[in-house]
Design a protein around this motif. Sequence first.
Motif, PDB file in Angstrom:
ATOM      1  N   UNK A 108       0.834  -1.206   0.000  1.00  0.00           N
ATOM      2  CA  UNK A 108       0.000   0.000   0.000  1.00  0.00           C
ATOM      3  C   UNK A 108       0.873   1.262   0.000  1.00  0.00           C
ATOM      4  N   UNK A 109       0.494   2.212  -0.822  1.00  0.00           N
ATOM      5  CA  UNK A 109       1.241   3.468  -0.889  1.00  0.00           C
ATOM      6  C   UNK A 109       0.738   4.425   0.188  1.00  0.00           C
ATOM      7  N   UNK A 110       1.597   5.342   0.575  1.00  0.00           N
ATOM      8  CA  UNK A 110       1.211   6.313   1.596  1.00  0.00           C
ATOM      9  C   UNK A 110       0.176   7.282   1.026  1.00  0.00           C
ATOM     10  N   UNK A 111      -0.700   7.778   1.893  1.00  0.00           N
ATOM     11  CA  UNK A 111      -1.738   8.690   1.402  1.00  0.00           C
ATOM     12  C   UNK A 111      -1.119   9.997   0.911  1.00  0.00           C
ATOM     13  N   UNK A 112      -1.478  10.397  -0.269  1.00  0.00           N
ATOM     14  CA  UNK A 112      -1.022  11.634  -0.895  1.00  0.00           C
ATOM     15  C   UNK A 112       0.499  11.811  -0.825  1.00  0.00           C
ATOM     16  N   UNK A 113       1.242  10.703  -0.802  1.00  0.00           N
ATOM     17  CA  UNK A 113       2.693  10.789  -0.789  1.00  0.00           C
ATOM     18  C   UNK A 113       3.272  11.370   0.490  1.00  0.00           C
ATOM     19  N   UNK A 114       2.506  11.362   1.583  1.00  0.00           N
ATOM     20  CA  UNK A 114       2.972  11.925   2.856  1.00  0.00           C
ATOM     21  C   UNK A 114       3.956  10.987   3.529  1.00  0.00           C
ATOM     22  N   UNK A 115       5.052  11.559   4.012  1.00  0.00           N
ATOM     23  CA  UNK A 115       6.035  10.802   4.794  1.00  0.00           C
ATOM     24  C   UNK A 115       6.350   9.455   4.158  1.00  0.00           C
ATOM     25  N   UNK A 116       6.697   9.465   2.875  1.00  0.00           N
ATOM     26  CA  UNK A 116       6.938   8.213   2.153  1.00  0.00           C
ATOM     27  C   UNK A 116       7.975   7.328   2.838  1.00  0.00           C
ATOM     28  N   UNK A 117       9.073   7.913   3.296  1.00  0.00           N
ATOM     29  CA  UNK A 117      10.127   7.112   3.925  1.00  0.00           C
ATOM     30  C   UNK A 117       9.638   6.514   5.242  1.00  0.00           C
ATOM     31  N   UNK A 118       8.953   7.304   6.049  1.00  0.00           N
ATOM     32  CA  UNK A 118       8.388   6.816   7.307  1.00  0.00           C
ATOM     33  C   UNK A 118       7.390   5.691   7.040  1.00  0.00           C
ATOM     34  N   UNK A 119       6.564   5.856   6.030  1.00  0.00           N
ATOM     35  CA  UNK A 119       5.565   4.848   5.648  1.00  0.00           C
ATOM     36  C   UNK A 119       6.251   3.538   5.291  1.00  0.00           C
ATOM     37  N   UNK A 120       7.319   3.610   4.482  1.00  0.00           N
ATOM     38  CA  UNK A 120       8.047   2.402   4.084  1.00  0.00           C
ATOM     39  C   UNK A 120       8.677   1.717   5.301  1.00  0.00           C
ATOM     40  N   UNK A 121       9.294   2.498   6.180  1.00  0.00           N
ATOM     41  CA  UNK A 121       9.913   1.930   7.388  1.00  0.00           C
ATOM     42  C   UNK A 121       8.862   1.214   8.231  1.00  0.00           C
ATOM     43  N   UNK A 122       7.716   1.843   8.403  1.00  0.00           N
ATOM     44  CA  UNK A 122       6.651   1.251   9.216  1.00  0.00           C
ATOM     45  C   UNK A 122       6.124  -0.029   8.576  1.00  0.00           C
ATOM     46  N   UNK A 123       5.873  -0.005   7.266  1.00  0.00           N
ATOM     47  CA  UNK A 123       5.374  -1.204   6.596  1.00  0.00           C
ATOM     48  C   UNK A 123       6.392  -2.334   6.635  1.00  0.00           C
ATOM     49  N   UNK A 124       7.658  -2.014   6.405  1.00  0.00           N
ATOM     50  CA  UNK A 124       8.701  -3.040   6.451  1.00  0.00           C
ATOM     51  C   UNK A 124       8.725  -3.691   7.827  1.00  0.00           C
ATOM     52  N   UNK A 125       8.648  -2.890   8.873  1.00  0.00           N
ATOM     53  CA  UNK A 125       8.658  -3.429  10.238  1.00  0.00           C
ATOM     54  C   UNK A 125       7.437  -4.312  10.478  1.00  0.00           C
ATOM     55  N   UNK A 126       6.282  -3.847  10.058  1.00  0.00           N
ATOM     56  CA  UNK A 126       5.050  -4.622  10.221  1.00  0.00           C
ATOM     57  C   UNK A 126       5.130  -5.942   9.453  1.00  0.00           C
TER      58      UNK A 126
END
Length: 159
Positions: A102-120
Amino acid sequence: MQEQNYTQVAQEYYRQRHTTPGWQSLVQVLFSGILASADDEDGRRFLTLMGGNLARQHALPASATLGELEDNINHILSRFDWGVVKIEATQQQLALVHIAWPVSPQGEDDELWRIALISLFEGLYAQWLQAQGGQPYVPLRWQESTPEGAFVFRYQNGL
């Protein structure tokens, strides 16, 4: 890991899916809050733990083959609209390639989103593999992202 282009798989996946408005914004707020309120490593560990808890809530049926395991994982991922996984095996390891996450909403905090998804996803995949008979001392870790943006997790003793 064999050389593959995952772009076609991702494009086909996104063509068939429709994002439900709102859920990604809520998850983004939660991810941001978790990672902002704890130091980096603690936030990642917490999200990995939550991935493991999610895997226990959505347990996989027993899988007799890697193909069946891949199908069972993808069946559950499809319920969440969380992309698809391809499992590639060698004598020494399993590589789980997560495509079309899943992509981050409206491209917000893309790097943070990727880190969180990877951890999950680390917690989710580790728990599922352990429940299939994997050993708790064999780690599953994110190793890299492909040029197409897929996450590559490795399940290998001695990582």
